[in-house]
Design a protein around this motif. Sequence first.
Motif, mmCIF file in Angstrom:
data_model
loop_
_atom_site.group_PDB
_atom_site.id
_atom_site.type_symbol
_atom_site.label_atom_id
_atom_site.label_comp_id
_atom_site.label_asym_id
_atom_site.label_seq_id
_atom_site.Cartn_x
_atom_site.Cartn_y
_atom_site.Cartn_z
ATOM 1 N N UNK A 40 0.960 -1.156 -0.084
ATOM 2 C CA UNK A 40 -0.226 -0.013 -0.068
ATOM 3 C C UNK A 40 0.924 1.003 -0.067
ATOM 4 N N UNK A 41 1.831 1.048 0.801
ATOM 5 C CA UNK A 41 2.638 2.334 0.821
ATOM 6 C C UNK A 41 3.600 2.542 -0.628
ATOM 7 N N UNK A 42 3.918 1.565 -1.272
ATOM 8 C CA UNK A 42 4.428 1.591 -2.530
ATOM 9 C C UNK A 42 3.528 2.258 -3.360
ATOM 10 N N UNK A 43 2.259 1.553 -3.432
ATOM 11 C CA UNK A 43 1.249 2.350 -4.322
ATOM 12 C C UNK A 43 0.837 3.857 -3.922
ATOM 13 N N UNK A 44 0.987 4.218 -2.964
ATOM 14 C CA UNK A 44 0.543 5.633 -2.377
ATOM 15 C C UNK A 44 1.600 6.403 -3.067
ATOM 16 N N UNK A 45 2.885 5.839 -2.687
ATOM 17 C CA UNK A 45 3.851 6.803 -3.261
ATOM 18 C C UNK A 45 4.003 6.892 -4.598
ATOM 19 N N UNK A 46 3.493 5.800 -5.450
ATOM 20 C CA UNK A 46 3.528 5.850 -6.847
ATOM 21 C C UNK A 46 2.231 7.104 -7.208
ATOM 22 N N UNK A 47 1.517 7.118 -6.516
ATOM 23 C CA UNK A 47 0.390 7.850 -6.891
ATOM 24 C C UNK A 47 0.530 9.543 -6.595
ATOM 25 N N UNK A 48 1.421 9.588 -5.554
ATOM 26 C CA UNK A 48 1.596 10.833 -5.204
ATOM 27 C C UNK A 48 2.593 11.442 -5.659
ATOM 28 N N UNK A 49 3.553 10.657 -6.062
ATOM 29 C CA UNK A 49 4.765 11.262 -6.801
ATOM 30 C C UNK A 49 5.158 9.963 -8.110
ATOM 31 N N UNK A 50 4.349 10.211 -9.190
ATOM 32 C CA UNK A 50 4.501 9.455 -10.298
ATOM 33 C C UNK A 50 5.966 9.055 -10.822
ATOM 34 N N UNK A 51 6.884 10.078 -10.715
ATOM 35 C CA UNK A 51 8.239 10.189 -11.181
ATOM 36 C C UNK A 51 9.207 9.304 -10.206
ATOM 37 N N UNK A 52 8.572 8.715 -9.161
ATOM 38 C CA UNK A 52 9.432 7.982 -8.273
ATOM 39 C C UNK A 52 10.023 6.710 -8.947
ATOM 40 N N UNK A 53 9.362 6.157 -9.771
ATOM 41 C CA UNK A 53 9.953 4.681 -10.532
ATOM 42 C C UNK A 53 10.217 5.320 -11.857
ATOM 43 N N UNK A 54 11.411 5.334 -12.201
ATOM 44 C CA UNK A 54 12.035 5.849 -13.434
ATOM 45 C C UNK A 54 11.267 4.880 -14.727
ATOM 46 N N UNK A 55 11.530 3.493 -14.217
ATOM 47 C CA UNK A 55 11.208 2.627 -15.455
ATOM 48 C C UNK A 55 9.730 2.372 -15.201
ATOM 49 N N UNK A 56 8.696 3.509 -15.580
ATOM 50 C CA UNK A 56 7.423 3.248 -15.119
ATOM 51 C C UNK A 56 6.723 2.385 -16.180
ATOM 52 N N UNK A 57 7.381 2.224 -17.421
ATOM 53 C CA UNK A 57 6.707 1.239 -18.291
ATOM 54 C C UNK A 57 6.571 -0.281 -17.650
ATOM 55 N N UNK A 58 7.275 -0.670 -16.790
ATOM 56 C CA UNK A 58 7.266 -1.804 -16.217
ATOM 57 C C UNK A 58 6.166 -1.938 -15.373
ATOM 58 N N UNK A 59 5.617 -0.837 -14.471
ATOM 59 C CA UNK A 59 4.808 -0.984 -13.615
ATOM 60 C C UNK A 59 3.288 -1.915 -13.864
ATOM 61 N N UNK A 60 2.717 -1.414 -15.220
ATOM 62 C CA UNK A 60 1.457 -2.144 -15.330
ATOM 63 C C UNK A 60 1.614 -3.634 -15.517
ATOM 64 N N UNK A 61 2.878 -4.065 -15.982
ATOM 65 C CA UNK A 61 3.265 -5.581 -15.954
ATOM 66 C C UNK A 61 3.176 -6.220 -14.676
ATOM 67 N N UNK A 62 3.670 -5.416 -13.616
ATOM 68 C CA UNK A 62 3.795 -5.909 -12.247
ATOM 69 C C UNK A 62 2.239 -5.893 -11.613
ATOM 70 N N UNK A 63 1.472 -4.845 -12.175
ATOM 71 C CA UNK A 63 0.234 -4.664 -11.582
ATOM 72 C C UNK A 63 -0.670 -5.760 -12.131
ATOM 73 N N UNK A 64 -0.298 -6.287 -13.410
ATOM 74 C CA UNK A 64 -1.113 -7.589 -13.804
ATOM 75 C C UNK A 64 -0.701 -8.623 -13.137
ATOM 76 N N UNK A 65 0.246 -8.991 -12.702
ATOM 77 C CA UNK A 65 0.744 -10.078 -11.970
ATOM 78 C C UNK A 65 0.172 -10.240 -10.587
ATOM 79 N N UNK A 66 -0.110 -9.177 -9.877
ATOM 80 C CA UNK A 66 -0.625 -9.063 -8.617
ATOM 81 C C UNK A 66 -2.192 -10.030 -8.644
ATOM 82 N N UNK A 67 -2.875 -9.481 -9.177
ATOM 83 C CA UNK A 67 -4.386 -10.492 -9.217
ATOM 84 C C UNK A 67 -4.205 -11.938 -9.479
ATOM 85 N N UNK A 68 -3.047 -12.097 -10.463
ATOM 86 C CA UNK A 68 -2.915 -13.443 -10.975
ATOM 87 C C UNK A 68 -2.315 -14.175 -9.493
#
Length: 312
Positions: A141-169
Motif C-alpha cells: 500500500x505504501x508503494x502504491x501510495x508513493x506512486x500515486x503521490x509522486x509518479x516520477x518515483x519509479x523511473x522505469x514506469x513502463x514496467x509498472x503495469x506488467x507488475x500490476x497485472x501479476x498481482x491479481x494472478x
Amino acid sequence: MALTDALQATGGRRLYVQLGITLTVLAAAGGMLAGHRATLDSGTDRLAAADGEWLLVAGLAAMATWVFAAVAQQGAVAERLPRGRLVAAQFAACAANHILPAGAGAAVVNLRFLTRCGLSTRRSATALAVKAAAGGIVRCALGVALLVISPGTVRLSARVPHVLVLLPVAAAGAVLAVAVSGRLRRAAGRAFADVRDVHRCRSRAWALWGGSVGFALLHAGVVVAVVHALGLGLSTQHVVMAYLVASGAAALLPTPGGLGSLDAALALALTAAGAPGQAAVSVVLGYRLLTGWLPMAPGLLVLGLLARRSAL
C-alpha cells in the motif's frame, strides 16, 4: 506415532532445504563481495566520514522499530500482553532473525513468547501470520501510495503495469490453493476468525495497522537518514521506494535477516535511483550496521535473559 515420525522427518527435510538455500545465497553474496572488494573498501571509508548527527537519527529510528514491532504484535492478539517483555522480545527476535533463515528466528521467539503469555500454539501462530500479512499489505500500500503521490518515483514506469497485472494472478493462485486444499481452507477459516476478533476492538486494529505502518516507515527512515549522512542528493521519495522494492524482493530469498538478498536488492535499487555504486554500498553498510550488526550482541543477551526468566 507413525504420524509424529513423519512430521518430524518432513520438518527435518524442510530445515535442510532452507539451510541449503541460505548457504547458497550467502556463498553467492560472499563471492560478489570478494569480486567488488575495492568498492566495499571505498564504501566503508565513506561511511566512516559521514555526518554523525544524521547517523544518530538513523540509530534512533532503528531503535524505534522494535517498539512499533511490539505495537503491531499486540494488535494481532485480543489479549493484553506485558509491554516491557513484549518490547524486549522484539529486540531479541531482531537478533535471532539474523541467525536463522527466512525470518524463522523472529517467528520462533515470538511464538514462544505468545505461548508463555497463555495463548495456544495455534492462536500464537495465527497471530504471527496476521502480523506478517499486515506488514506485507502495508508495504504494498505504501508503494502504491508513493506512486500515486509522486509518479516520477519509479523511473522505469513502463514496467509498472506488467507488475500490476501479476498481482491479481498471484492472488487468484493463492485463493485457488486455499479452495482446493482442505487443510489450507480450515487454516484460513481459523485465521479469518482471529482477524475478526482483533478488528472487533478498534484499539487492537489501530495497533496492528499503525504498528505495521510505523515499522515499515522507520526502516525506510533509517535508509533515508544514512543517505543524508553521506550527503547524497537523492530525494526521500526515491529512497523510500528503493527500500520498499528491495525489502519485497529480499522476502523471496530465505536468508537470515535478508543478509545478502536485501543488501544486493537495496544496493541495486539505490543505484537505479541515481546513487553511485560506492555510495549505494555505503548506505547498505550503514543500514546493516544500525539494524543488524550493532544490536546483535545485546539482542542475544536479552534473548538469553528472557529464556532464563521463562519469558520464552
